[in-house]
Design a protein around this motif. Structure first.
Motif, PDB file in Angstrom:
ATOM      1  N   GLU A  52     -25.459  63.883   1.297  1.00 13.66           N
ATOM      2  CA  GLU A  52     -26.422  62.849   0.882  1.00 13.66           C
ATOM      3  C   GLU A  52     -26.105  62.336  -0.519  1.00 13.66           C
ATOM      4  O   GLU A  52     -26.192  61.126  -0.782  1.00 13.66           O
ATOM      5  CB  GLU A  52     -27.846  63.411   0.931  1.00 13.66           C
ATOM      6  N   LEU A  53     -25.735  63.238  -1.421  1.00  8.97           N
ATOM      7  CA  LEU A  53     -25.396  62.821  -2.787  1.00  8.97           C
ATOM      8  C   LEU A  53     -24.108  61.999  -2.813  1.00  8.97           C
ATOM      9  O   LEU A  53     -23.986  61.063  -3.609  1.00  8.97           O
ATOM     10  CB  LEU A  53     -25.283  64.045  -3.696  1.00  8.97           C
ATOM     11  N   SER A  54     -23.169  62.321  -1.935  1.00  3.78           N
ATOM     12  CA  SER A  54     -21.943  61.516  -1.843  1.00  3.78           C
ATOM     13  C   SER A  54     -22.260  60.109  -1.359  1.00  3.78           C
ATOM     14  O   SER A  54     -21.758  59.123  -1.915  1.00  3.78           O
ATOM     15  CB  SER A  54     -20.938  62.177  -0.889  1.00  3.78           C
ATOM     16  N   VAL A  55     -23.096  60.005  -0.330  1.00  2.00           N
ATOM     17  CA  VAL A  55     -23.494  58.691   0.187  1.00  2.00           C
ATOM     18  C   VAL A  55     -24.182  57.897  -0.916  1.00  2.00           C
ATOM     19  O   VAL A  55     -23.877  56.712  -1.119  1.00  2.00           O
ATOM     20  CB  VAL A  55     -24.396  58.827   1.435  1.00  2.00           C
ATOM     21  N   GLU A  56     -25.088  58.527  -1.655  1.00  2.00           N
ATOM     22  CA  GLU A  56     -25.776  57.842  -2.757  1.00  2.00           C
ATOM     23  C   GLU A  56     -24.798  57.391  -3.836  1.00  2.00           C
ATOM     24  O   GLU A  56     -24.896  56.277  -4.342  1.00  2.00           O
ATOM     25  CB  GLU A  56     -26.822  58.765  -3.386  1.00  2.00           C
ATOM     26  N   SER A  57     -23.876  58.267  -4.208  1.00  2.00           N
ATOM     27  CA  SER A  57     -22.895  57.929  -5.251  1.00  2.00           C
ATOM     28  C   SER A  57     -22.064  56.724  -4.843  1.00  2.00           C
ATOM     29  O   SER A  57     -21.825  55.814  -5.643  1.00  2.00           O
ATOM     30  CB  SER A  57     -21.981  59.124  -5.536  1.00  2.00           C
ATOM     31  N   LEU A  58     -21.636  56.696  -3.582  1.00 10.83           N
ATOM     32  CA  LEU A  58     -20.842  55.566  -3.091  1.00 10.83           C
ATOM     33  C   LEU A  58     -21.697  54.306  -2.987  1.00 10.83           C
ATOM     34  O   LEU A  58     -21.248  53.207  -3.327  1.00 10.83           O
ATOM     35  CB  LEU A  58     -20.190  55.919  -1.765  1.00 10.83           C
ATOM     36  N   ALA A  59     -22.941  54.453  -2.523  1.00 10.83           N
ATOM     37  CA  ALA A  59     -23.841  53.297  -2.406  1.00 10.83           C
ATOM     38  C   ALA A  59     -24.110  52.675  -3.778  1.00 10.83           C
ATOM     39  O   ALA A  59     -24.211  51.447  -3.896  1.00 10.83           O
ATOM     40  CB  ALA A  59     -25.152  53.715  -1.747  1.00 10.83           C
ATOM     41  N   ASN A  60     -24.206  53.504  -4.805  1.00  8.15           N
ATOM     42  CA  ASN A  60     -24.430  52.995  -6.163  1.00  8.15           C
ATOM     43  C   ASN A  60     -23.331  52.038  -6.611  1.00  8.15           C
ATOM     44  O   ASN A  60     -23.528  51.252  -7.538  1.00  8.15           O
ATOM     45  CB  ASN A  60     -24.521  54.145  -7.171  1.00  8.15           C
ATOM     46  N   HIS A  61     -22.189  52.106  -5.953  1.00  9.15           N
ATOM     47  CA  HIS A  61     -21.045  51.263  -6.320  1.00  9.15           C
ATOM     48  C   HIS A  61     -20.629  50.338  -5.182  1.00  9.15           C
ATOM     49  O   HIS A  61     -19.532  49.777  -5.197  1.00  9.15           O
ATOM     50  CB  HIS A  61     -19.871  52.146  -6.763  1.00  9.15           C
ATOM     51  N   GLY A  62     -21.514  50.191  -4.195  1.00 10.05           N
ATOM     52  CA  GLY A  62     -21.232  49.287  -3.083  1.00 10.05           C
ATOM     53  C   GLY A  62     -20.117  49.760  -2.170  1.00 10.05           C
ATOM     54  O   GLY A  62     -19.492  48.958  -1.481  1.00 10.05           O
ATOM     55  N   LEU A  63     -19.874  51.064  -2.139  1.00  9.36           N
ATOM     56  CA  LEU A  63     -18.767  51.603  -1.356  1.00  9.36           C
ATOM     57  C   LEU A  63     -19.218  52.352  -0.097  1.00  9.36           C
ATOM     58  O   LEU A  63     -18.381  52.863   0.637  1.00  9.36           O
ATOM     59  CB  LEU A  63     -17.924  52.548  -2.227  1.00  9.36           C
ATOM     60  N   ASP A  64     -20.515  52.410   0.159  1.00  7.43           N
ATOM     61  CA  ASP A  64     -21.005  53.187   1.298  1.00  7.43           C
ATOM     62  C   ASP A  64     -20.548  52.626   2.641  1.00  7.43           C
ATOM     63  O   ASP A  64     -20.380  53.365   3.606  1.00  7.43           O
ATOM     64  CB  ASP A  64     -22.530  53.343   1.266  1.00  7.43           C
ATOM     65  N   SER A  65     -20.267  51.334   2.717  1.00  9.35           N
ATOM     66  CA  SER A  65     -19.795  50.749   3.977  1.00  9.35           C
ATOM     67  C   SER A  65     -18.339  51.116   4.263  1.00  9.35           C
ATOM     68  O   SER A  65     -17.824  50.864   5.347  1.00  9.35           O
ATOM     69  CB  SER A  65     -19.937  49.220   3.949  1.00  9.35           C
ATOM     70  N   ARG A  66     -17.682  51.734   3.295  1.00  7.03           N
ATOM     71  CA  ARG A  66     -16.271  52.116   3.436  1.00  7.03           C
ATOM     72  C   ARG A  66     -16.123  53.615   3.681  1.00  7.03           C
ATOM     73  O   ARG A  66     -15.051  54.175   3.525  1.00  7.03           O
ATOM     74  CB  ARG A  66     -15.512  51.709   2.178  1.00  7.03           C
ATOM     75  N   PRO A 135     -21.447  57.293   9.104  1.00  9.31           N
ATOM     76  CA  PRO A 135     -22.517  57.981   8.379  1.00  9.31           C
ATOM     77  C   PRO A 135     -23.843  58.050   9.135  1.00  9.31           C
ATOM     78  O   PRO A 135     -24.561  59.038   9.031  1.00  9.31           O
ATOM     79  CB  PRO A 135     -22.656  57.166   7.091  1.00  9.31           C
ATOM     80  N   ALA A 136     -24.154  57.045   9.926  1.00 11.82           N
ATOM     81  CA  ALA A 136     -25.405  57.058  10.692  1.00 11.82           C
ATOM     82  C   ALA A 136     -25.397  58.121  11.783  1.00 11.82           C
ATOM     83  O   ALA A 136     -26.451  58.530  12.265  1.00 11.82           O
ATOM     84  CB  ALA A 136     -25.650  55.684  11.314  1.00 11.82           C
ATOM     85  N   ASP A 137     -24.215  58.591  12.169  1.00  8.86           N
ATOM     86  CA  ASP A 137     -24.098  59.581  13.236  1.00  8.86           C
ATOM     87  C   ASP A 137     -23.990  61.021  12.739  1.00  8.86           C
ATOM     88  O   ASP A 137     -23.870  61.941  13.535  1.00  8.86           O
ATOM     89  CB  ASP A 137     -22.873  59.280  14.112  1.00  8.86           C
ATOM     90  N   VAL A 138     -24.024  61.222  11.432  1.00 12.06           N
ATOM     91  CA  VAL A 138     -23.905  62.577  10.892  1.00 12.06           C
ATOM     92  C   VAL A 138     -25.181  63.339  11.245  1.00 12.06           C
ATOM     93  O   VAL A 138     -26.280  62.905  10.914  1.00 12.06           O
ATOM     94  CB  VAL A 138     -23.701  62.556   9.361  1.00 12.06           C
TER      95      VAL A 138
END
Length: 165
Positions: A52-66, A135-138
């Motif tokens: 969850e923290l990794s997803v948040e960290s990536l989302a903070n930089h617009g990278l969660d879709s990658r 990520p939605a399937d984790v």
């Protein structure tokens, strides 16, 4: 052209990790194919876990879709961390992307500037990407995955380097 990152986790928590994420986000914004695989091992109920923290960290930089999650039916840990740039250079390292690991721990890693080696690691990454979870399937609770892997060793698939080339 491309940056492939495979890590156990990516946790923003200071200037060094923020700098890494900002650099990845800038390359993605410039049209570079940035893809990231992170482990979803050790899911927790209650407190946020490293996934969850990794997803948040990536989302903070617009990278969660990658992002894709490692498919735990094949392996549970990512001890060989690193990245591949343009299929020309590979970083192979023990370094997790957390402020402690990057800035304060004694880690080991090498940059290999070899198209043959980088192509090999890129092919491994592409295979991991294709079998990875969106990520939605984790799963929120990975007990079933671990039970299958731990109590039925045949549940793991054996993968040889020659199968990837």
């Amino acid at each position: 052209e491309s940056i492939f990152v495979e890590q156990q986790y990516i946790l923003e928590g200071g200037p060094t990790t923020t700098g890494l994420l900002e650099a990845l986000a800038a390359r993605a914004a410039a049209g570079v194919d940035v893809r990231i695989i992170v482990s979803s091992t050790f899911r927790k109920v209650g407190a946020k876990d490293s996934w969850e923290l990794s997803v948040e960290s990536l989302a903070n930089h617009g990278l969660d879709s990658r992002l894709r999650a490692m498919n735990l039916r094949y392996y549970t840990h990512c001890h060989n961390k690193g990245l591949v740039v343009d299929r020309r250079a590979a970083v192979v390292s023990s370094t997790n992307w957390s402020e402690n690991s990057v800035a304060r721990a004694r880690e080991a890693g090498v940059i290999v500037e070899s198209e043959d080696v980088a192509r090999y690691f890129a092919d491994v990454f592409e295979w991991d990407w294709e079998i990875g979870w969106d990520p939605a399937d984790v799963p929120a609770n990975l007990a079933a995955v671990f039970e299958e892997a731990v109590f039925r060793p045949a549940a793991f698939d054996e993968i040889h380097p020659a199968d990837l080339v």
